[in-house]
Structure formats: structure tokens, C-alpha cells
Design a protein around this motif. Structure first.
Motif, short mmCIF file in Angstrom:
data_model
loop_
_atom_site.label_atom_id
_atom_site.label_comp_id
_atom_site.label_asym_id
_atom_site.label_seq_id
_atom_site.Cartn_x
_atom_site.Cartn_y
_atom_site.Cartn_z
N SER A 60 0.83 -1.21 0.00
CA SER A 60 0.00 0.00 0.00
C SER A 60 0.86 1.25 0.00
O SER A 60 0.49 2.27 -0.58
CB SER A 60 -0.95 0.00 1.21
N GLY A 61 2.03 1.17 0.66
CA GLY A 61 2.94 2.30 0.65
C GLY A 61 3.42 2.61 -0.76
O GLY A 61 3.54 3.78 -1.15
N LEU A 62 3.68 1.54 -1.53
CA LEU A 62 4.14 1.73 -2.91
C LEU A 62 3.02 2.23 -3.81
O LEU A 62 3.25 3.05 -4.71
CB LEU A 62 4.70 0.41 -3.45
N LEU A 63 1.80 1.73 -3.58
CA LEU A 63 0.70 2.03 -4.47
C LEU A 63 0.03 3.37 -4.18
O LEU A 63 -0.27 4.14 -5.10
CB LEU A 63 -0.35 0.91 -4.41
N SER A 69 0.94 11.04 0.90
CA SER A 69 2.00 11.97 1.30
C SER A 69 1.86 13.30 0.57
O SER A 69 2.02 14.37 1.16
CB SER A 69 3.36 11.34 1.02
N ALA A 70 1.54 13.25 -0.73
CA ALA A 70 1.39 14.47 -1.52
C ALA A 70 0.24 15.33 -0.98
O ALA A 70 0.35 16.56 -0.90
CB ALA A 70 1.16 14.12 -2.99
N GLY A 139 -6.07 -1.45 6.32
CA GLY A 139 -6.12 -0.14 6.97
C GLY A 139 -5.83 1.02 6.04
O GLY A 139 -6.43 2.11 6.18
N ALA A 140 -4.93 0.83 5.08
CA ALA A 140 -4.50 1.94 4.23
C ALA A 140 -5.61 2.45 3.32
O ALA A 140 -5.56 3.59 2.86
CB ALA A 140 -3.30 1.51 3.39
N ILE A 141 -6.62 1.61 3.03
CA ILE A 141 -7.67 2.01 2.08
C ILE A 141 -8.90 2.57 2.79
O ILE A 141 -9.88 2.92 2.11
CB ILE A 141 -8.09 0.84 1.18
#
Length: 334
Positions: A60-63, A69-70, A139-141
Motif C-alpha cells: 500500500s505504501g508503494l501504491l 503523502s502528496a 487499513g490503508a484504504i
């Protein structure tokens, strides 16, 4: 202030310490030197969920990590104040972010879409250091990063926000244990402790939806969701209706499957479909399921003498528990 500012991910770096403490708790339990309960299949499932959490976090960090972050930096570019990166800025960020965590955690229990991910952490019927590692893969989504945006707008650098959250997660590991009965009174009054967090993992009616704290228990006391552990009502860990499986895939996705099945029902209104997604867990359009309020009300119908005790609603002027009266009225007052 440089955008490439970074701090270590202490929660991830502490992974070897987590495993060491888990093994130590298990060993001391086997030697009858402390109280703990481990079940092999349950612990294996928790560890599998923990490994999956790390792997899905990397993907998820890569995708989507760059996009999140942006967004955070875009908000930070329009900040109200230049708070800086001093030790005091980090301390202030940690305290404010801890309150942010309280509300995020509370939303996870009261909004089904968020609960579908968070339920993973509550799916064990045991409470030990392995349970602390039972984390969701989705969690990331879920979109909860938006709750950090006001802090970035206020002037906290995104790197400090990430660092504060990492410290919070690190703190929460040690409170997943039965081996520590109570901490000193002053500590119990201010900090989240094993006793407070055992309550949060309880499926007893009085313990449902309370003690959402990350590090400081003061937020629960301030916002009216604190329930102390009762010696005469031992905590039953797990879900109100336990899964009955140790399959990591079912643990990870069962509630999303449930949402899909509910959405597939015919003749639902738009309101019904919305509430099946964003209403409280247990809500149903025909009232056949029980949410937290109904569970507490049903308990008070059986035990009216418990009305007004910690975690349960008080009696009304008519001498009947508030929610119990509503249930009785719905049933025709029988």
C-alpha cells in the motif's frame, strides 16, 4: 523547513522486541510465573495477520503512499503556523495526535466500513502479546488519514505526524496482556493500561464501545467513554459473535463479505444501503440484528439491578433502564 525531513518508524523497528516479549510472556506462563492464556491456533492466526499487515503495508505504501503523502504536504504548504521540529513540537504533536487517534478509533467502532477492517484486531478470544500483532490488512484504504490533515494544516510537519503515530502504536503493544493486573493509581488515572485495554477488548455488554484511548486514557474520561474494569464482571475477550475460524483470509475479509451480502439484498432504499455501509455495526434495515444499544438493553432486561453501573445506562424516572424501556415498548410492553 525541508520536505525530506524523516524520523524512524519505531513501531516497525521494534518488531524484534515484540517477538521477544511474546516469547517471554509465553515462557513465564508455562512456568506458572504470570497469568496469560495462549492457544496455538489462535496465536498462529495472530502472527499470520501480523506478517500480512507488514506485507500489505509495504504494497500500500508503494501504491498509494505517495498520493497520501502528496496530499498531506499540499495541506502543510498552506499551514497556519510554523510550529517547527523542536522536541516540544514533537511532544505537542504526540499529545494532539493521541486525541486524533481516540476519535479515529471511536469511528472504527461506530462506522461499519471502518469496523470491517478494525474487527480483525478484536477477533481473538484471547488477550496477550500475540493479540497485539493481530492487525488488519486493509487499513490503508479506509481513508482515516484525512483526520491527520487538520494537524498538517495547523503546522505539524507530515514527518512528525507519522513519527507521533508510530510512537503511539509502540506504546500500545505492552497493554495487550493479562499478566499485569493494575498499575499504580496515578498511572491508571492518566495513561492507557492493560486493565483499561482489557475492557476495550471485552464482549460483555457493559464493555462494548468504550476505552478507545491510544496512550492517554484522559480522552475517554473527557468524552464520556471510559469504563473501568470490574472485578465482579471478568472480561470475555473476542466478538459478540465469534468467528469460529483461524483462517487468516476469513479473519481479514469476513466483514467486507458481510457488507457485500447486505448490499446485494433487493428492495433496499438508498438510506438502507448507506447505513449498511456507514451505520453502526449490527444495524439492519429490518431490526433483526443487534447493535450495541440493543445488546445493552437486552442485558438490562435480564439484569435491571445493573442499570447505572459502569458501562450501562441509568434508570429513568419510571424506574426502568432507559434502553430496556425502549425495547419493552417496541415489544408491546410485554
Amino acid at each position: 523547513m525541508p520536505d525530506n525531513l524523516s524520523y524512524p518508524d519505531v513501531a516497525t523497528l521494534a518488531s524484534p522486541l515484540y517477538l521477544l516479549l511474546l516469547v517471554l510472556e509465553l515462557l513465564l506462563m508455562r512456568l506458572n510465573l504470570l497469568r496469560a492464556h495462549y492457544e496455538t491456533r489462535d496465536s498462529a492466526a495472530s502472527l499470520a495477520m501480523g506478517v500480512g499487515y507488514v506485507i500489505t503495508g509495504l504494497f500500500s505504501g508503494l501504491l498509494i503512499g505517495g498520493g497520501i503523502s502528496a496530499i498531506m504536504f499540499r495541506v502543510y504548504d498552506h499551514r497556519l503556523f510554523d510550529i517547527g521540529t523542536s522536541v516540544w513540537a514533537i511532544v505537542a504533536c504526540f499529545l494532539i495526535d493521541d486525541m486524533r487517534y481516540y476519535w479515529a478509533h471511536r469511528f472504527m467502532h461506530r462506522i461499519r466500513w471502518l469496523w470491517a477492517s478494525h474487527v480483525v484486531h478484536h477477533s481473538s478470544q484471547h488477550f496477550n502479546f500475540a493479540t497485539a500483532l493481530r492487525q488488519p490488512w486493509t487499513g490503508a484504504i479506509m481513508g482515516l488519514f484525512v483526520l491527520k490533515l487538520p494537524l498538517a494544516f495547523l503546522g505539524f510537519h507530515p514527518a512528525i505526524l507519522i513519527f507521533a503515530s508510530s510512537l503511539n502504536l509502540l506504546y500500545q503493544f505492552w497493554i495487550h496482556t493479562e499478566s499485569i493486573r493494575r498499575m499504580p493509581a496515578w498511572f491508571e488515572a492518566v495513561m492507557n493500561t492493560p486493565s483499561h485495554h482489557r475492557v476495550h477488548h471485552g464482549s460483555n455488554p457493559r464493555y462494548l464501545d468504550c476505552n478507545y484511548a491510544g496512550t492517554l486514557i484522559i480522552w475517554d474520561k473527557l468524552f464520556g467513554t471510559f469504563v473501568p474494569e470490574q472485578d465482579d464482571d471478568p472480561v470475555r475477550f473476542g466478538l459478540v459473535r465469534d468467528l469460529g475460524t483461524f483462517n487468516p483470509l476469513r479473519i481479514a475479509f469476513h466483514e467486507f463479505v458481510g457488507i457485500a451480502k447486505d448490499q446485494a439484498q433487493h428492495d433496499l432504499s438508498l438510506r438502507d444501503r448507506f447505513l449498511y455501509l456507514f451505520g453502526p455495526p449490527g444495524w439492519s434495515h429490518d431490526g433483526r440484528r443487534d447493535d450495541t444499544d440493543k445488546i445493552k438493553a437486552a442485558f438490562l432486561r435480564r439484569h435491571p439491578e445493573q442499570a447505572g453501573t459502569p458501562g450501562l445506562p441509568p434508570v429513568t424516572g419510571a424506574g426502568m433502564p432507559v434502553m430496556a424501556r425502549e425495547v419493552a415498548d417496541a415489544a408491546g410492553g410485554q
